[in-house]
Design a protein around this motif. Structure first.
Motif, PDB file in Angstrom:
ATOM      1  N   ILE A  82       0.861  -1.193  -0.020  1.00 27.25           N
ATOM      2  CA  ILE A  82       0.029  -0.006  -0.169  1.00 27.25           C
ATOM      3  C   ILE A  82       0.975   1.328   0.105  1.00 27.25           C
ATOM      4  N   GLY A  83       1.957   1.197   0.568  1.00 20.08           N
ATOM      5  CA  GLY A  83       2.966   2.313   0.798  1.00 20.08           C
ATOM      6  C   GLY A  83       3.579   2.636  -0.361  1.00 20.08           C
ATOM      7  N   THR A  84       3.984   1.660  -1.629  1.00 18.76           N
ATOM      8  CA  THR A  84       4.420   2.174  -2.568  1.00 18.76           C
ATOM      9  C   THR A  84       4.088   2.949  -3.478  1.00 18.76           C
ATOM     10  N   PRO A  85       2.750   2.970  -4.018  1.00 18.75           N
ATOM     11  CA  PRO A  85       2.122   3.937  -4.820  1.00 18.75           C
ATOM     12  C   PRO A  85       1.957   5.314  -4.060  1.00 18.75           C
ATOM     13  N   LEU A  86       1.800   5.162  -2.712  1.00 17.34           N
ATOM     14  CA  LEU A  86       1.646   6.325  -1.788  1.00 17.34           C
ATOM     15  C   LEU A  86       3.126   7.198  -1.865  1.00 17.34           C
ATOM     16  N   GLY A  87       3.974   6.315  -1.772  1.00 14.08           N
ATOM     17  CA  GLY A  87       5.473   6.607  -1.810  1.00 14.08           C
ATOM     18  C   GLY A  87       5.806   7.831  -2.826  1.00 14.08           C
ATOM     19  N   TYR A  88       5.128   7.484  -3.952  1.00 11.59           N
ATOM     20  CA  TYR A  88       5.393   8.345  -5.269  1.00 11.59           C
ATOM     21  C   TYR A  88       5.031   9.695  -5.056  1.00 11.59           C
ATOM     22  N   ILE A  89       3.694   9.868  -4.320  1.00 10.66           N
ATOM     23  CA  ILE A  89       3.214  11.208  -3.855  1.00 10.66           C
ATOM     24  C   ILE A  89       4.361  12.087  -3.391  1.00 10.66           C
ATOM     25  N   LEU A  90       4.798  11.455  -2.358  1.00 15.77           N
ATOM     26  CA  LEU A  90       5.834  12.055  -1.343  1.00 15.77           C
ATOM     27  C   LEU A  90       6.926  12.376  -2.357  1.00 15.77           C
ATOM     28  N   VAL A 101       0.556   5.001   4.724  1.00 18.47           N
ATOM     29  CA  VAL A 101       0.810   6.238   5.012  1.00 18.47           C
ATOM     30  C   VAL A 101       2.021   6.009   5.777  1.00 18.47           C
ATOM     31  N   LEU A 102       1.966   5.236   6.945  1.00 18.70           N
ATOM     32  CA  LEU A 102       2.787   4.783   8.039  1.00 18.70           C
ATOM     33  C   LEU A 102       4.364   4.521   7.117  1.00 18.70           C
ATOM     34  N   ASP A 103       3.968   3.620   6.196  1.00 14.46           N
ATOM     35  CA  ASP A 103       5.438   3.051   5.495  1.00 14.46           C
ATOM     36  C   ASP A 103       5.972   4.070   4.834  1.00 14.46           C
ATOM     37  N   VAL A 104       5.288   5.172   4.393  1.00 21.28           N
ATOM     38  CA  VAL A 104       5.987   6.388   3.714  1.00 21.28           C
ATOM     39  C   VAL A 104       6.654   7.221   4.620  1.00 21.28           C
ATOM     40  N   VAL A 105       5.839   7.467   5.602  1.00 15.24           N
ATOM     41  CA  VAL A 105       6.585   8.538   6.587  1.00 15.24           C
ATOM     42  C   VAL A 105       7.695   7.871   7.167  1.00 15.24           C
ATOM     43  N   TYR A 106       7.798   6.381   7.511  1.00 18.33           N
ATOM     44  CA  TYR A 106       8.878   5.632   8.213  1.00 18.33           C
ATOM     45  C   TYR A 106       9.946   5.373   7.228  1.00 18.33           C
ATOM     46  N   LYS A 107       9.824   5.440   6.087  1.00 19.97           N
ATOM     47  CA  LYS A 107      10.884   4.825   5.065  1.00 19.97           C
ATOM     48  C   LYS A 107      11.109   6.101   4.073  1.00 19.97           C
ATOM     49  N   PRO A 108      12.009   7.056   4.507  1.00 15.21           N
ATOM     50  CA  PRO A 108      12.350   8.099   3.398  1.00 15.21           C
ATOM     51  C   PRO A 108      13.541   7.781   2.598  1.00 15.21           C
ATOM     52  N   MET A 109      14.406   6.612   3.120  1.00 15.67           N
ATOM     53  CA  MET A 109      15.527   6.219   1.959  1.00 15.67           C
ATOM     54  C   MET A 109      14.570   5.635   0.780  1.00 15.67           C
ATOM     55  N   THR A 110      13.779   4.802   1.151  1.00 13.62           N
ATOM     56  CA  THR A 110      13.042   4.186   0.235  1.00 13.62           C
ATOM     57  C   THR A 110      11.986   4.970  -0.632  1.00 13.62           C
ATOM     58  N   HIS A 111      11.174   5.791  -0.222  1.00 10.14           N
ATOM     59  CA  HIS A 111      10.165   6.489  -0.939  1.00 10.14           C
ATOM     60  C   HIS A 111      10.663   7.925  -1.189  1.00 10.14           C
ATOM     61  N   ILE A 112      11.786   8.463  -0.656  1.00 12.83           N
ATOM     62  CA  ILE A 112      12.009   9.930  -1.321  1.00 12.83           C
ATOM     63  C   ILE A 112      13.140   9.721  -2.082  1.00 12.83           C
ATOM     64  N   GLU A 113      14.167   8.925  -1.724  1.00 10.37           N
ATOM     65  CA  GLU A 113      15.462   8.848  -2.752  1.00 10.37           C
ATOM     66  C   GLU A 113      15.412   7.618  -3.526  1.00 10.37           C
ATOM     67  N   HIS A 114      14.375   6.721  -3.338  1.00 10.40           N
ATOM     68  CA  HIS A 114      14.630   5.590  -4.125  1.00 10.40           C
ATOM     69  C   HIS A 114      15.755   4.617  -3.917  1.00 10.40           C
ATOM     70  N   VAL A 115      16.497   4.603  -2.735  1.00 10.66           N
ATOM     71  CA  VAL A 115      17.444   3.774  -2.484  1.00 10.66           C
ATOM     72  C   VAL A 115      17.175   2.263  -2.484  1.00 10.66           C
ATOM     73  N   PRO A 116      17.802   1.510  -3.385  1.00 12.46           N
ATOM     74  CA  PRO A 116      17.525  -0.071  -3.454  1.00 12.46           C
ATOM     75  C   PRO A 116      17.406  -0.518  -2.183  1.00 12.46           C
ATOM     76  N   SER A 117      16.357  -1.497  -1.669  1.00 10.79           N
ATOM     77  CA  SER A 117      16.108  -2.023  -0.540  1.00 10.79           C
ATOM     78  C   SER A 117      17.474  -2.896  -0.148  1.00 10.79           C
TER      79      SER A 117
END
Length: 514
Positions: A11-19, A111-127
């Motif tokens: 659920i967080g992945t598509p929302l992450g693109y908004i952030l 939403v929590l996934d997006v807020v908790y994971k800035p490297m994943t969702h904001i900078e798209h650093v590989p997992s």
């Protein structure tokens, strides 16, 4: 990835693109990005909130009828359910709004996934790279336990109170244990012995020495007893059974304490190591079939570990201890910028308020609590006004609702401030939304509309009933139970028999109207 984290992620992945879009193209400050992100999510969920408000108005119409049925048939659950089912034919929906609430709840995961994971969702650093950074951050945080105390100057120590001085001395003593263990067990041939000066600053070498001690002591403990899988089971961290027996045999209390200090870490050091474990994970001995035992890093289940890792990276000179193989020059520049942008009007959103008490960080949990309390108060007041029957039926549940703000206060103190900031903003938007919706969609107006819809539905029911009555007026003669009867009489007898069977079923007395 466990099932819960999978739900958060999917659920967080598509929302992450908004952030990501907000941060990359509108504003590169994480705090402002969270503000705009939360606003967009609230606006997207607005239709659900409007629908929920309309469902509340409909519920207010049926609440007295439901209460009457529940009271009348309180000792007959089957009859109660049947009467409620009839009420549903009139438009009553006991599950009204549940779909909206479920969707809202699922969105919260994302939403929590997006807020908790800035490297994943904001900078798209590989997992895979993020997991390396988290493991490296854990090692750096362990090293900082010793560096932060050994590197203190005489003037800083002189300003400490007695308790702080004792804590400082305990951790410096433990740093000496690490150095001694490394020199005795890990020193390579030709390598110069280490001394306490190693911990005078954060360096890659200091971190590698700590890692070597952790790995060697864990494998040694595992070789003695295969149940010892964690660093907390090692000889350097805690007393072994043999050492504990030796210490117990010492009669002098001061000598016992000295023995304990020379063979295990102090409580102060253990507490800091457990904080690092709580934040990111821990090392564990792994033994596969036909392979030698090895030490592996096991990340914990905390979704916030990316925020913890960022905070570990940005604290003091910690970034100097990260290996270039884990964080190269280009990635380092990206993470430095992201860490700097976690600061919002002087509030470091990557820090945990409970661990960094002080102004203005402490404002996050306090304001979060006040906003949660205010939203609960407004919601209860609106319910009492718009649906008094439902509000009266809640009884003690109203008090329970006020426990949630207290829970919010506790949680906001124990997680990174970025998550608490999101909750605070979400509460603020929620309060504004409640007030605005009650203005634009007046509960009285919605109730009047719902009553009109109910009256229309009941009118249609009357029309259908009239059609049945018109059929009853049919005087044509038919055979029924061996008799020649009019259709009207046949219908009357069928209805009377149905009522009689119904009365027998529920133990009630039946009297024929005729």
């Amino acid at each position: 990835m466990d099932n819960i984290q999978f739900i958060y992620s999917i659920i967080g992945t598509p929302l992450g693109y908004i952030l990501y879009f907000i941060y990359q193209f509108i504003c590169s400050n994480v705090g402002i990005a969270i503000l705009l992100f939360t606003l967009i999510i609230k606006l997207a969920m607005l239709p659900l909130s409007i629908k929920q408000q309309k469902n509340t108005a409909k519920s207010a119409i049926f609440a007295p009828k439901v209460k009457e049925i529940q009271t009348k048939y309180k000792n007959n659950q089957q009859k109660q359910q049947e009467e409620l089912a009839k009420l549903q034919q009139q438009g009553y929906n006991p599950m009204g709004g549940c779909g909206s609430m479920l969707l809202t709840f699922l969105l919260l995961f994302g939403v929590l996934d997006v807020v908790y994971k800035p490297m994943t969702h904001i900078e798209h650093v590989p997992s895979s790279k993020i997991e390396e950074i988290i493991e490296e951050s854990y090692s750096v945080e362990l090293t900082s336990v010793f560096v932060n105390e050994v590197s203190l100057g005489a003037a800083e120590i002189a300003d400490m109170n007695e308790k702080a001085v004792q804590r400082h001395n305990d951790i410096v003593k433990d740093a000496g244990l690490v150095i001694d263990y490394y020199n005795a067990n890990c020193l390579e041939q030709g390598e110069t012995a280490m001394d306490l000066g190693l911990f005078s600053g954060m360096t890659v070498q200091a971190k590698e020495v700590v890692n070597a001690v952790v790995e060697h002591s864990m494998l040694a403990a595992y070789a003695e007893d295969e149940k010892n899988l964690l660093f907390t089971s090692t000889d350097i961290y805690a007393l072994t059974e043999a050492e504990n027996a030796e210490m117990t045999a010492i009669e002098d209390e001061a000598a016992r304490e000295e023995y304990k200090a020379q063979h295990s870490f102090s409580e102060a050091t253990r507490e800091l190591i457990m904080n690092a474990t709580k934040h990111m994970g821990s090392h564990k001995v792994i033994k596969n079939k036909d392979e030698d035992a090895k030490v592996d890093f096991q990340p914990n289940a905390a979704l916030q570990r990316e925020l913890y890792a960022l905070e570990a990276f940005g604290t003091g000179d910690n970034r100097n201890a990260y290996s270039p193989a884990v964080i190269g020059p280009e990635l380092k520049e990206t993470i430095v910028e992201l860490y700097d942008n976690l600061n919002f009007i002087g509030i470091p959103l990557g820090q945990v308020p409970w661990e960094h008490m002080g102004f203005p960080l402490i404002l996050i949990p306090i304001v979060s609590f006040l906003m949660a309390l205010l939203q609960t108060f407004i919601s209860n007041k609106m319910m009492s006004k718009n649906n008094p029957d439902a509000a009266a039926g809640m009884g003690a549940m109203k008090i329970t609702l006020y426990i949630m703000p207290l829970f919010s206060l506790f949680l906001a103190f124990t997680i990174p401030a970025g998550a608490g900031f999101y909750w605070t903003i979400s509460y603020v938007y929620g309060i504004i939304q409640t007030v605005v919706l009650n203005k634009l969609y007046s509960p009285d107006k919605l109730k009047a509309q719902a009553e009109a819809e109910y009256a229309l539905r009941m009118k249609q029911v009357e029309i259908e009933a009239k059609k049945v009555l018109d059929t009853d007026k049919d005087d044509s003669v038919h055979e029924y139970d061996g008799e020649q009867l009019s259709q009207k009489e046949i219908n009357r007898r069928k209805l009377a028999e149905a009522r009689r069977q119904d009365a027998l079923k529920y133990g009630e007395e039946y009297k024929d109207d005729d």
